[in-house]
Design an enzyme around this catalytic site. Structure first.
Site, PDB file in Angstrom:
ATOM      1  N   ARG A 193      67.922  -6.333  44.204  1.00 50.29           N
ATOM      2  CA  ARG A 193      67.039  -7.092  45.104  1.00 50.29           C
ATOM      3  C   ARG A 193      67.521  -6.839  46.517  1.00 50.29           C
ATOM      4  NH1 ARG A 193      64.822 -13.229  44.733  1.00 50.29           N
ATOM      5  NH2 ARG A 193      63.512 -12.102  43.263  1.00 50.29           N
TER       6      ARG A 193
ATOM      7  N   HIS B 102      57.307  -6.443  44.132  1.00 49.36           N
ATOM      8  CA  HIS B 102      58.066  -7.242  43.150  1.00 49.36           C
ATOM      9  C   HIS B 102      57.454  -6.974  41.773  1.00 49.36           C
ATOM     10  CE1 HIS B 102      60.662 -10.175  41.542  1.00 49.36           C
ATOM     11  NE2 HIS B 102      60.207 -11.283  42.095  1.00 49.36           N
TER      12      HIS B 102
ATOM     13  N   GLN C 251      57.821  -9.354  38.679  1.00 48.63           N
ATOM     14  CA  GLN C 251      57.051 -10.596  38.767  1.00 48.63           C
ATOM     15  C   GLN C 251      55.638 -10.384  38.235  1.00 48.63           C
ATOM     16  OE1 GLN C 251      58.116 -13.759  39.950  1.00 48.63           O
ATOM     17  NE2 GLN C 251      56.233 -14.228  38.822  1.00 48.63           N
TER      18      GLN C 251
ATOM     19  N   ASP D  88      51.487 -17.324  47.175  1.00 50.25           N
ATOM     20  CA  ASP D  88      52.942 -17.194  47.344  1.00 50.25           C
ATOM     21  C   ASP D  88      53.298 -17.874  48.659  1.00 50.25           C
ATOM     22  OD1 ASP D  88      55.584 -16.359  47.133  1.00 50.25           O
ATOM     23  OD2 ASP D  88      55.183 -14.303  47.771  1.00 50.25           O
TER      24      ASP D  88
ATOM     25  N   CYS E 103      54.524 -17.223  41.940  1.00 48.45           N
ATOM     26  CA  CYS E 103      55.782 -16.614  41.482  1.00 48.45           C
ATOM     27  C   CYS E 103      56.956 -17.578  41.596  1.00 48.45           C
ATOM     28  CB  CYS E 103      56.049 -15.335  42.255  1.00 48.45           C
ATOM     29  SG  CYS E 103      56.253 -15.579  44.030  1.00 48.45           S
TER      30      CYS E 103
ATOM     31  N   ARG F  42      59.290 -14.181  32.813  1.00 47.31           N
ATOM     32  CA  ARG F  42      60.112 -13.189  33.499  1.00 47.31           C
ATOM     33  C   ARG F  42      61.183 -12.659  32.546  1.00 47.31           C
ATOM     34  NH1 ARG F  42      60.871 -13.124  39.010  1.00 47.31           N
ATOM     35  NH2 ARG F  42      62.193 -11.335  38.502  1.00 47.31           N
TER      36      ARG F  42
HETATM   37  N1  NVA Z   1      57.280 -13.147  48.718  1.00 44.73           N
HETATM   38  C1  NVA Z   1      58.472 -13.891  48.348  1.00 44.73           C
HETATM   39  C2  NVA Z   1      58.663 -13.852  46.870  1.00 44.73           C
HETATM   40  C3  NVA Z   1      59.845 -14.634  46.373  1.00 44.73           C
HETATM   41  C4  NVA Z   1      60.047 -14.494  44.893  1.00 44.73           C
HETATM   42  C5  NVA Z   1      59.667 -13.321  49.079  1.00 44.73           C
HETATM   43  O1  NVA Z   1      59.754 -12.089  49.180  1.00 44.73           O
HETATM   44  O2  NVA Z   1      60.496 -14.089  49.554  1.00 44.73           O
HETATM   45  N1   CP Z   2      59.937 -15.370  41.558  1.00 44.78           N
HETATM   46  C1   CP Z   2      61.198 -14.985  41.832  1.00 44.78           C
HETATM   47  O1   CP Z   2      61.506 -13.799  41.901  1.00 44.78           O
HETATM   48  O2   CP Z   2      62.061 -16.016  41.975  1.00 44.78           O
HETATM   49  P1   CP Z   2      63.565 -15.930  42.527  1.00 44.78           P
HETATM   50  O3   CP Z   2      63.476 -15.591  43.993  1.00 44.78           O
HETATM   51  O4   CP Z   2      64.125 -17.294  42.270  1.00 44.78           O
HETATM   52  O5   CP Z   2      64.292 -14.859  41.767  1.00 44.78           O
END
Ligand code: NVA
Ligand code: CP
Length: 310
Positions: free
Chosen positions: A109, A136, A139, A225, A265, A293
């Site tokens: 990540r 992502h 997800q 989101d 998500c 997930r």
């Molecule tokens: N769009 C959000 C998703 C978090 C799971 C982010 O990138 O922070």
């Molecule tokens: N939806 C998701 O990826 O959640 P986290 O940021 O908690 O991993």
């Protein structure tokens, strides 16, 4: 790669897998999930190790990958920027060369998609995108499986996206092209999806709506989101003002089909991108979505490490 070694498959964006591979993954997910629910041991990844590298915060991604890998008999190494040399500017290529000699699969990540791709290019083992600023895919893999569990095939259906043109939105667009459905997308001006990032063959898999209510009309699934993704915190106040009308509320759900589902998500901000009565209401499947997930990622790791079973 040395001659004779099997081809490494990475999962860096949704379009890295084909439609028939998704069908296979959804079949495997159903089997793996059923075994888990029945407390049946299924340990095909004994002696395999997953390295998870987090340069951003996480709850679901960490727990789902870590629990999933242990359940399949493997083990996990957890690294963050702060507690590894990644945070002290060791080149990502060198990190990839080293880490991938010691583990069997890597989940990352991070911020830039290019960093993930740089790691994958120098990795001896499969690399999975656990979220970047661009995509992502894990997800949306879970979201699609959740839709199929509740409603059957998503082919030909309409997904309404209300909110930021962000990593999740780009991944929905790729999924629509790969699996043959349509995304109705409504974002505030200035926060549109980036079509270069989405990387579609053409624009037939989505339609743009100025008014989020119009995007939801006749939809089979409504999803949203956070207004401010990780890495964009400095824009928070400006975004709150720009996104004020992009809150998924009861009238938007009423404009969708009666059997429409709501997904998010997570993490969610009730009263911002979604009204509490929607996310906590009868059309919401967000807890199944979060749980799935783990099940889809177990199927994904099984596929990337072992190929097709049987
Ligand atoms: N769009 C959000 C998703 C978090 C799971 C982010 O990138 O922070
Ligand atoms: N939806 C998701 O990826 O959640 P986290 O940021 O908690 O991993």
């Amino acid at each position: 790669m040395k001659p004779g070694l099997p081809l490494i498959r990475h999962y860096l964006q949704f379009k890295d897998l084909r439609s028939e591979e998704y069908s296979y993954l959804f079949e495997r997910t159903a089997i793996i999930k059923k075994r888990f629910k029945n407390y049946e041991r299924y340990t095909p990844l004994v002696d395999r190790t997953l390295a998870m590298i987090f340069e951003k915060a996480s709850t679901r991604t960490r727990v789902s990958f870590e629990a999933g890998m242990y359940q399949m008999g493997g083990s996990v190494v957890h690294l963050t920027t702060g507690d590894s040399q990644l945070g002290r500017a060791e080149p990502v290529e060198d990190s990839a060369r080293v880490i991938s000699r010691m583990v069997d699969i890597v989940m990352i990540r991070t911020y830039e998609q290019a960093k993930l791709e740089g790691f994958a290019a120098h990795s001896r083992v499969p690399v999975i995108n656990g979220l970047t600023n661009a995509y992502h895919p894990c997800q949306i893999l879970a979201d699609l499986y959740t839709y199929i569990e509740h409603r059957g095939s998503i082919a030909g259906k309409v997904v309404a996206w209300v909110g930021d043109g962000n990593n999740i939105a780009h991944t929905w667009l790729q999924a629509a092209e790969v699996l043959g459905f349509t995304v109705h997308i409504s974002t505030p001006s200035g926060y549109e999806v980036n079509l270069d990032v989405a990387g579609l063959r053409d624009t037939s898999c989505f339609k743009v709506f100025q008014n989020p209510l119009d995007a939801c009309r006749g939809a089979d699934l409504v999803t949203t989101d956070v207004w401010t993704s990780m890495g964009f915190e400095a824009e928070n106040e400006m975004r709150k003002a720009a996104f004020a009308n992009w809150c998924v509320n009861a009238p938007m759900m009423a404009a969708a089909k009666p059997e429409a589902l709501f997904m998010h998500c997570l993490p969610a901000h009730r009263g911002e991108e979604v009204a509490a009565e929607v996310i906590d209401g009868p059309q919401s499947v967000v807890w199944d979505e979060a749980e799935n997930r783990m099940h889809v990622q177990k199927a994904l790791m099984e596929y990337l490490l072992l190929g097709r079973i049987g």
